[in-house]
Write a protein that holds these residues in place. Structure first.
Motif, mmCIF file in Angstrom:
data_model
loop_
_atom_site.group_PDB
_atom_site.id
_atom_site.type_symbol
_atom_site.label_atom_id
_atom_site.label_comp_id
_atom_site.label_asym_id
_atom_site.label_seq_id
_atom_site.Cartn_x
_atom_site.Cartn_y
_atom_site.Cartn_z
ATOM 1 N N ASN A 30 -31.532 66.161 28.568
ATOM 2 C CA ASN A 30 -30.486 66.685 29.430
ATOM 3 C C ASN A 30 -29.153 65.938 29.306
ATOM 4 O O ASN A 30 -28.210 66.228 30.042
ATOM 5 C CB ASN A 30 -30.943 66.682 30.900
ATOM 6 N N SER A 31 -29.088 64.977 28.417
ATOM 7 C CA SER A 31 -27.812 64.285 28.176
ATOM 8 C C SER A 31 -27.454 64.408 26.701
ATOM 9 O O SER A 31 -28.323 64.251 25.833
ATOM 10 C CB SER A 31 -27.904 62.797 28.554
ATOM 11 N N LEU A 32 -26.165 64.660 26.446
ATOM 12 C CA LEU A 32 -25.700 64.805 25.078
ATOM 13 C C LEU A 32 -24.419 64.015 24.892
ATOM 14 O O LEU A 32 -23.546 64.036 25.769
ATOM 15 C CB LEU A 32 -25.454 66.287 24.740
ATOM 16 N N PHE A 33 -24.327 63.336 23.768
ATOM 17 C CA PHE A 33 -23.215 62.426 23.505
ATOM 18 C C PHE A 33 -22.606 62.741 22.139
ATOM 19 O O PHE A 33 -23.328 63.023 21.184
ATOM 20 C CB PHE A 33 -23.707 60.969 23.481
ATOM 21 N N TRP A 34 -21.300 62.649 22.054
ATOM 22 C CA TRP A 34 -20.591 62.727 20.773
ATOM 23 C C TRP A 34 -19.950 61.364 20.497
ATOM 24 O O TRP A 34 -19.191 60.843 21.311
ATOM 25 C CB TRP A 34 -19.504 63.797 20.799
ATOM 26 N N TYR A 35 -20.283 60.802 19.343
ATOM 27 C CA TYR A 35 -19.711 59.536 18.907
ATOM 28 C C TYR A 35 -18.978 59.740 17.579
ATOM 29 O O TYR A 35 -19.315 60.626 16.798
ATOM 30 C CB TYR A 35 -20.800 58.474 18.676
ATOM 31 N N ARG A 36 -18.008 58.876 17.332
ATOM 32 C CA ARG A 36 -17.304 58.857 16.052
ATOM 33 C C ARG A 36 -17.491 57.474 15.430
ATOM 34 O O ARG A 36 -17.338 56.453 16.122
ATOM 35 C CB ARG A 36 -15.823 59.153 16.255
ATOM 36 N N GLN A 37 -17.803 57.466 14.147
ATOM 37 C CA GLN A 37 -18.035 56.199 13.442
ATOM 38 C C GLN A 37 -16.990 56.019 12.349
ATOM 39 O O GLN A 37 -16.846 56.860 11.460
ATOM 40 C CB GLN A 37 -19.428 56.191 12.819
ATOM 41 N N THR A 38 -16.275 54.908 12.397
ATOM 42 C CA THR A 38 -15.327 54.545 11.343
ATOM 43 C C THR A 38 -15.542 53.083 10.980
ATOM 44 O O THR A 38 -16.126 52.315 11.761
ATOM 45 C CB THR A 38 -13.862 54.733 11.795
ATOM 46 N N MET A 39 -15.063 52.722 9.804
ATOM 47 C CA MET A 39 -15.210 51.342 9.359
ATOM 48 C C MET A 39 -14.467 50.397 10.299
ATOM 49 O O MET A 39 -14.945 49.314 10.601
ATOM 50 C CB MET A 39 -14.661 51.197 7.939
ATOM 51 N N MET A 40 -13.297 50.823 10.721
ATOM 52 C CA MET A 40 -12.453 49.933 11.509
ATOM 53 C C MET A 40 -12.957 49.758 12.939
ATOM 54 O O MET A 40 -12.912 48.657 13.492
ATOM 55 C CB MET A 40 -11.020 50.471 11.546
ATOM 56 N N ARG A 41 -13.450 50.826 13.542
ATOM 57 C CA ARG A 41 -13.725 50.795 14.977
ATOM 58 C C ARG A 41 -15.208 50.931 15.320
ATOM 59 O O ARG A 41 -15.560 50.889 16.499
ATOM 60 C CB ARG A 41 -12.928 51.887 15.670
ATOM 61 N N GLY A 42 -16.045 51.098 14.310
ATOM 62 C CA GLY A 42 -17.460 51.221 14.595
ATOM 63 C C GLY A 42 -17.780 52.529 15.280
ATOM 64 O O GLY A 42 -17.185 53.557 14.979
ATOM 65 N N LEU A 43 -18.707 52.497 16.238
ATOM 66 C CA LEU A 43 -19.137 53.691 16.959
ATOM 67 C C LEU A 43 -18.377 53.807 18.275
ATOM 68 O O LEU A 43 -18.518 52.974 19.155
ATOM 69 C CB LEU A 43 -20.630 53.607 17.261
ATOM 70 N N GLU A 44 -17.615 54.877 18.388
ATOM 71 C CA GLU A 44 -16.849 55.102 19.612
ATOM 72 C C GLU A 44 -17.383 56.338 20.316
ATOM 73 O O GLU A 44 -17.561 57.382 19.679
ATOM 74 C CB GLU A 44 -15.379 55.385 19.284
ATOM 75 N N ALA A 88 -13.931 60.706 9.456
ATOM 76 C CA ALA A 88 -14.941 59.807 10.038
ATOM 77 C C ALA A 88 -16.293 60.504 9.957
ATOM 78 O O ALA A 88 -16.393 61.645 9.508
ATOM 79 C CB ALA A 88 -14.611 59.495 11.501
ATOM 80 N N VAL A 89 -17.325 59.798 10.398
ATOM 81 C CA VAL A 89 -18.619 60.435 10.597
ATOM 82 C C VAL A 89 -18.775 60.673 12.090
ATOM 83 O O VAL A 89 -18.617 59.744 12.894
ATOM 84 C CB VAL A 89 -19.778 59.567 10.074
ATOM 85 N N TYR A 90 -19.077 61.897 12.449
ATOM 86 C CA TYR A 90 -19.242 62.268 13.845
ATOM 87 C C TYR A 90 -20.732 62.437 14.137
ATOM 88 O O TYR A 90 -21.417 63.210 13.478
ATOM 89 C CB TYR A 90 -18.468 63.555 14.146
ATOM 90 N N PHE A 91 -21.194 61.695 15.126
ATOM 91 C CA PHE A 91 -22.603 61.741 15.494
ATOM 92 C C PHE A 91 -22.779 62.418 16.842
ATOM 93 O O PHE A 91 -22.010 62.200 17.779
ATOM 94 C CB PHE A 91 -23.193 60.320 15.595
ATOM 95 N N CYS A 92 -23.822 63.193 16.915
ATOM 96 C CA CYS A 92 -24.282 63.748 18.166
ATOM 97 C C CYS A 92 -25.600 63.047 18.505
ATOM 98 O O CYS A 92 -26.400 62.740 17.609
ATOM 99 C CB CYS A 92 -24.504 65.252 18.023
ATOM 100 N N ALA A 93 -25.808 62.779 19.785
ATOM 101 C CA ALA A 93 -27.050 62.151 20.221
ATOM 102 C C ALA A 93 -27.476 62.776 21.535
ATOM 103 O O ALA A 93 -26.635 63.245 22.308
ATOM 104 C CB ALA A 93 -26.868 60.641 20.387
#
Lengths: 114, 110
Positions: A30-44, A88-93
């Protein structure tokens, strides 16, 4: 269960184009998250939803970014217009419950904006 | 401010050597902390959580509130430990979101 499913896996587009990333969470989560991963900032963390409702979008970089979750089994992250710095790489969790700390991640969508 | 800091972008060790991946946090309350790992061509996944006080794949992590640290340790590194490691903080009552550090790439050489 196949886990969190994201599409596309890779996207190459030109600056100014609209990009839509898709996510199917694990059934029952029931929870969904969008993260962005870049070399400079890691997982945001960009935005997250509880029971399909956006709870915190303070991580969304600017108005060019928007996310929706029309139902429990689908979410989109849209960038319009896209810019090279969005590459970037965009992650869903997804997760079951709000306080477990265990997120199940998709394989990510690698976005390249030329 | 809620923040997780991993000071090393890359850590390179030889097989059999001890490993310590550093993690420091900033959080006003009582923290819940986690380590996530991403092996090559695999999904990011939970490795361990501090409340479980468990050892996973030989890794342990101890929460040190005085030093606001949660370093990940393994006495003898293996080549299959090579991966990207992320430390994460779960703020209380904030919907389950995790705040991640920037990650440390561990390279274990033969």
């Amino acid at each position: 269960d196949a886990g969190v499913i994201q599409s596309p896996r890779h996207e190459v587009t030109e600056m100014g184009q609209e990009v839509t990333l898709r996510c199917k969470p694990i059934s029952g989560h029931n929870s969904l998250f969008w993260y962005r991963q870049t070399m400079m900032r890691g997982l945001e963390l960009l935005i997250y939803f509880n029971n399909n409702v956006p709870i915190d979008d303070s991580g969304m970089p600017e108005d060019r970014f928007s996310a929706k979750m029309p139902n429990a089994s689908f979410s989109t992250l849209k960038i319009q217009p896209s810019e090279p710095r969005d590459s970037a790489v965009y992650f869903c969790a997804s997760s079951l419950g709000q306080s477990t700390g265990e997120l199940f991640f998709g394989e990510g969508s690698r976005l390249t904006v030329l | 401010a809620q923040r997780v800091t991993q000071p090393e972008k890359l850590l390179s060790v030889f097989k059999g050597a001890p490993v310590e991946l550093k993690c420091n946090y900033s959080y006003s309350g009582s923290p819940e902390l986690f380590w996530y790992v991403q092996y090559s061509r695999q999904r990011l996944q939970l490795l361990l959580r501090h409340i479980s006080r468990e050892s996973i794949k030989g890794f342990t992590a101890d929460l040190n509130k005085g030093e606001t640290s949660f370093h990940l340790k393994k006495p003898f590194a293996q080549e299959e430990d090579s991966a990207m490691y992320y430390c994460a903080l779960l703020p209380y009552n904030q919907g389950g979101k995790l705040i991640f550090g920037q990650g440390t790439e561990l390279s274990v050489k033969p």
